[in-house]
Design a protein around this motif. Sequence first.
Motif, short mmCIF file in Angstrom:
data_model
loop_
_atom_site.label_atom_id
_atom_site.label_comp_id
_atom_site.label_asym_id
_atom_site.label_seq_id
_atom_site.Cartn_x
_atom_site.Cartn_y
_atom_site.Cartn_z
N ARG A 235 43.88 25.57 71.38
CA ARG A 235 43.55 24.94 70.16
C ARG A 235 44.68 25.35 69.08
O ARG A 235 44.65 24.83 68.03
CB ARG A 235 42.32 25.23 69.60
CG ARG A 235 41.35 24.67 70.62
CD ARG A 235 39.79 25.16 70.14
NE ARG A 235 39.00 24.58 69.29
CZ ARG A 235 37.99 24.88 68.77
NH1 ARG A 235 37.62 25.69 68.67
NH2 ARG A 235 37.45 23.91 67.93
N LEU A 236 45.38 26.33 69.33
CA LEU A 236 46.31 27.03 68.33
C LEU A 236 47.39 27.63 69.17
O LEU A 236 47.17 28.14 70.27
CB LEU A 236 45.58 28.05 67.61
CG LEU A 236 46.02 28.78 66.36
CD1 LEU A 236 45.94 27.77 65.19
CD2 LEU A 236 44.82 29.73 65.84
N THR A 237 48.57 27.49 68.73
CA THR A 237 49.72 28.25 69.13
C THR A 237 49.82 29.66 68.54
O THR A 237 49.49 29.93 67.39
CB THR A 237 51.13 27.83 69.23
OG1 THR A 237 51.33 27.48 67.78
CG2 THR A 237 50.87 26.36 69.73
N LEU A 238 50.48 30.77 69.21
CA LEU A 238 50.50 32.14 68.78
C LEU A 238 51.48 31.75 67.48
O LEU A 238 51.18 32.64 66.36
CB LEU A 238 51.29 32.76 69.83
CG LEU A 238 51.49 34.48 69.41
CD1 LEU A 238 50.28 35.01 68.90
CD2 LEU A 238 52.15 35.15 70.43
N GLU A 239 52.45 31.08 67.48
CA GLU A 239 53.40 30.93 66.39
C GLU A 239 52.49 30.32 65.20
O GLU A 239 52.91 30.89 63.98
CB GLU A 239 54.46 29.84 66.76
CG GLU A 239 55.52 29.63 65.70
CD GLU A 239 56.24 28.43 65.91
OE1 GLU A 239 56.15 27.78 66.65
OE2 GLU A 239 57.49 28.32 65.24
N ARG A 240 51.72 29.47 65.43
CA ARG A 240 50.82 28.92 64.29
C ARG A 240 49.92 30.03 63.57
O ARG A 240 49.62 30.06 62.42
CB ARG A 240 50.11 27.69 64.61
CG ARG A 240 50.58 26.49 64.44
CD ARG A 240 51.18 26.09 63.10
NE ARG A 240 50.33 25.45 62.15
CZ ARG A 240 50.21 25.73 60.81
NH1 ARG A 240 51.05 26.42 60.23
NH2 ARG A 240 49.45 25.24 59.97
N LEU A 241 49.33 30.85 64.62
CA LEU A 241 48.30 31.70 64.16
C LEU A 241 49.09 32.81 63.29
O LEU A 241 48.38 33.11 62.31
CB LEU A 241 47.69 32.49 65.39
CG LEU A 241 46.75 33.47 65.35
CD1 LEU A 241 46.00 33.75 66.67
CD2 LEU A 241 47.19 34.91 64.68
N VAL A 242 50.31 33.23 63.50
CA VAL A 242 50.91 34.28 62.75
C VAL A 242 51.50 33.32 61.54
O VAL A 242 51.07 34.03 60.12
CB VAL A 242 52.42 34.53 63.52
CG1 VAL A 242 53.32 35.43 62.61
CG2 VAL A 242 51.85 35.35 64.71
N GLU A 243 51.78 32.32 61.33
CA GLU A 243 52.21 31.58 60.20
C GLU A 243 51.04 31.55 59.20
O GLU A 243 51.01 31.53 57.82
CB GLU A 243 52.65 30.08 60.39
CG GLU A 243 54.05 29.85 60.78
CD GLU A 243 54.36 28.37 61.15
OE1 GLU A 243 55.29 28.26 61.93
OE2 GLU A 243 53.34 27.57 61.07
N LEU A 244 49.74 31.21 59.83
CA LEU A 244 48.72 30.85 58.99
C LEU A 244 47.87 32.17 58.55
O LEU A 244 47.24 32.25 57.42
CB LEU A 244 47.60 30.11 59.87
CG LEU A 244 47.72 28.75 60.22
CD1 LEU A 244 46.80 28.33 61.26
CD2 LEU A 244 47.28 27.92 59.09
N THR A 245 48.16 33.46 59.15
CA THR A 245 47.75 34.54 58.84
C THR A 245 48.63 35.59 58.32
O THR A 245 48.23 36.70 57.61
CB THR A 245 47.02 35.18 59.95
OG1 THR A 245 47.96 35.48 61.00
CG2 THR A 245 45.83 34.59 60.41
#
Length: 359
Positions: free
Chosen positions: A264-274
């Motif tokens: 439901r989330l990519t690793l790249e997005r997880l790092v961007e969001l947090t």
Amino acid sequence: MSSLLRLPGLADVHVHLREPGGAHKETFATGTAAALAGGVTTVLAMPNTTPPVTDGASLEEAARLARAGARCDYGLFLGATHANASLPEALQRRAAGLKIYINETFGPLRVESLPAVIAHMRRWRGPGPVAVHAEGLMVPAVVALAAMTGARVHVCHVSRGAELAVIRSAKERGLPVTCEVTPHHLWLTERDLPQLGPFGHMRPPLATPADRDALWANLDVVDCVATDHAPHTRAEKLGPSPPPGVPGLETMLPLLLTALHEGRLTLERLVELTHTRPRAIFGLPAQPDTWVEVDTAAEWVVPERGWHTRADWSPFAGMRVRGRVVRTWVRGAVAYEEGYVIAPPGSGRDVRADAERPS
Ligand code: DOR
Ligand code: ZN
Ligand code: ZN
């Protein structure tokens, strides 16, 4: 393949650490212990303390407590009142940002008058943004005020699909508006209320399953995931007038890693969001040699107790998650390892330390 993964230290731009005035709920020492256990290496603390942080003296007092207690890096918000729109620019530089509570929340800090909100937005220079607690129709209201005043406005804990649609449209028009969503609004809904009882009471309240689905479907317009870690004791939650708020620092990353596993989330997005977006929006300094080691294959059930937060409960108790924080490093030293917080109180740094130096 190893299931160990290294992530940059998380920045949580929305936490309540309760000092001064609420040390029985949380302190800088206990709240930042919870942060490190959750892979969070920078926290931005909200100003709705007792007394609230609204001027130079109260900011200095909070900074003194934070300097002594914090185990990870921290910033301190200034809170807007009806009377403090002319905060000196030197004080603005010392703060993580300006927080304006437009809708009702925990504590008396609130600005309901339109002229006062406009005055704050006109006079705030930063470097942090104007962070707003705005719900429902107040979201388009603050977007209009961002357009009118040019203030950089960060909308806290967006919880409904319609609010996110307004923010998408604002961004499409190029307005300086950013936003965050919380793990509780991403994972819980009003359908969980019968089971959660007072432990599901927070502001903004849990929304409908359609709202939760809209947050996931429109995650591309979301800038940050932030916990709104709002610790209250079990006894307070079970009392006659339960205060709003839930702790979240120790469960945000495991939940996000679960979403990563579920696709439901990519690793790249997880790092961007947090990490990337929160640091950019709030102008946070780099943290050299600071990272989190996670085991992406570890499955566990969120427990009722045994947390580092003084609140020692979780609205996510009973949920099965996949992903665990193994070790957190801050500036080259192990700050948390396998259940134990190693970084001592006082080892955290103020993200605006540069602004403290006399010029
Ligand atoms: O649920 C909430 N709790 N929402 C807020 O806006 C404030 C917070 C608190 O301080 O407990
Ligand atoms: Zn709020
Ligand atoms: Zn909050």
